[in-house]
Design an enzyme around this catalytic site. Structure first.
Site, PDB file in Angstrom:
ATOM      1  N   ARG A 171       0.938  -1.203  -0.105  1.00 28.24           N
ATOM      2  CA  ARG A 171       0.009   0.086   0.026  1.00 28.24           C
ATOM      3  C   ARG A 171       0.884   1.282   0.056  1.00 28.24           C
ATOM      4  NH1 ARG A 171      -3.110  -3.354  -1.504  1.00 28.24           N
ATOM      5  NH2 ARG A 171      -5.118  -3.794  -0.485  1.00 28.24           N
ATOM      6  N   SER A 175     -10.883  -0.041   1.970  1.00 24.36           N
ATOM      7  CA  SER A 175     -10.420  -0.206   3.157  1.00 24.36           C
ATOM      8  C   SER A 175      -9.653   1.092   4.078  1.00 24.36           C
ATOM      9  CB  SER A 175      -9.251  -1.116   3.164  1.00 24.36           C
ATOM     10  OG  SER A 175      -9.581  -2.482   2.602  1.00 24.36           O
ATOM     11  N   GLU A 221      -4.789   3.439   5.822  1.00 18.81           N
ATOM     12  CA  GLU A 221      -4.519   3.319   4.424  1.00 18.81           C
ATOM     13  C   GLU A 221      -5.196   4.437   3.586  1.00 18.81           C
ATOM     14  OE1 GLU A 221      -6.175   0.076   0.876  1.00 18.81           O
ATOM     15  OE2 GLU A 221      -5.352  -0.722   3.081  1.00 18.81           O
TER      16      GLU A 221
END
Length: 309
Positions: A168, A217, A299
């Protein structure tokens, strides 16, 4: 803002950002710049005073824009940066503003499997910058190269080594703007790829609040990798599991809520401020740390100024 270069594109001072954000929150951009094309973007950056910050956006699908807005120039990549070109049997060149889902569908029609992009909200530029992925497949797995423009207006081509792909994240410098990307998939039958995408969409509908305002997310999985989608995938260190264990599924602050359907999805139930969303996220991080000693990492990017700054 003074000393802005001439441009063939559009400059809008104090542009409200909430209507451009998937979460429908955020204060104004000091200046919003929509470049006409690549040459226009390059010329603007070359002539923009070095002390003015630059922040590129796409469709803001992984972004909380704080209530005080964003200082400097926000560059919104739109038409002229959303092309999708099939290069050969396995490779496509896509503009940074091309939507992930559109790329997956166009590639599938050409017999190229980039199906993992079908369920990822947002545009390719953001997917590359954040190394987006799902079910164990990441943008890094398909990345060949990217063209970009540096903050001072130089055109560069980035290799996988330049990107520094990690879970990520990448190491793309602030102010650098990705303009196009070459991706490589696997050659397969178009109908087979279409079915794969349909199955993934159906699975997503059953497990995620797709009808709500969310950025997907909220926190990275503590295990350091995305769900694989396999039946034997362990859930011990998934973000949703540690959030559940801390009793934060369905938790609310103002109009912000951790989704009852998927507790790692932060949603705007209506009327939430950016502060509501960020404060709820921080409360979740605090409760998870108290409960398990695990420090969740955002995130979703949070950018801009707090309302009282």
């Amino acid at each position: 803002m003074k000393n802005l270069p001439e441009t063939r594109g559009t400059l809008t001072p104090n542009r409200p950002m909430a209507d451009l954000s998937w979460l429908r929150v955020g204060g104004p951009a000091e200046v919003l710049f929509q470049p006409a094309d690549l040459d226009d973007l390059q010329s603007f950056l070359q002539n923009l005073p070095a002390d003015i910050p630059v922040f590129p956006i796409g469709v803001c699908s992984n972004l909380i824009i704080r209530d005080g807005g964003i200082r400097g120039v926000v560059v919104r990549m739109g038409r002229g940066f959303n092309g999708i070109e099939i290069l050969d049997d396995t490779r496509v060149r896509v503009g940074c503003a091309a939507l992930d889902a559109h790329v997956a569908r166009k590639a599938a029609a050409a017999g190229i499997d980039l199906a993992f992009l079908r369920t990822i909200p947002g545009a390719i530029g953001g997917a590359v910058k954040m190394n987006a992925g799902c079910y164990g497949v990441y943008t890094a797995d398909a990345f060949v190269s990217a063209d970009a423009i540096t903050r001072d207006g130089q055109r560069v081509t980035l290799t996988p080594d330049d990107m520094g792909f990690a879970y990520r994240s990448t190491n793309i410098p602030d102010g650098m703007i990705i303009t196009s990307v070459v991706l490589q998939g696997i050659a397969d039958d178009p109908e087979t790829i279409e079915q794969k995408m349909t199955d993934a969409l159906e699975k997503r509908e059953k497990t995620q609040p797709t009808k709500e305002r969310s950025c997907g997310s909220t926190f990275r999985n503590p295990a350091g990798f995305s769900s694989t989608g396999r039946a034997d995938d362990t859930h011990d260190l998934k973000a949703w599991k540690v959030i559940d264990d801390a009793g934060m599924r369905g938790a609310m602050i103002g109009g912000a809520q951790m989704s009852p359907m998927h507790s790692n999805f932060l949603i705007n139930k209506g009327g939430a401020s950016a502060a509501d969303l960020e404060n709820l996220g921080e409360e979740v991080r605090k409760k998870v740390f108290q409960n398990s000693g695990i420090e969740l990492v955002w995130e979703i990017m949070r950018v801009g100024e707090f309302a009282n700054e």
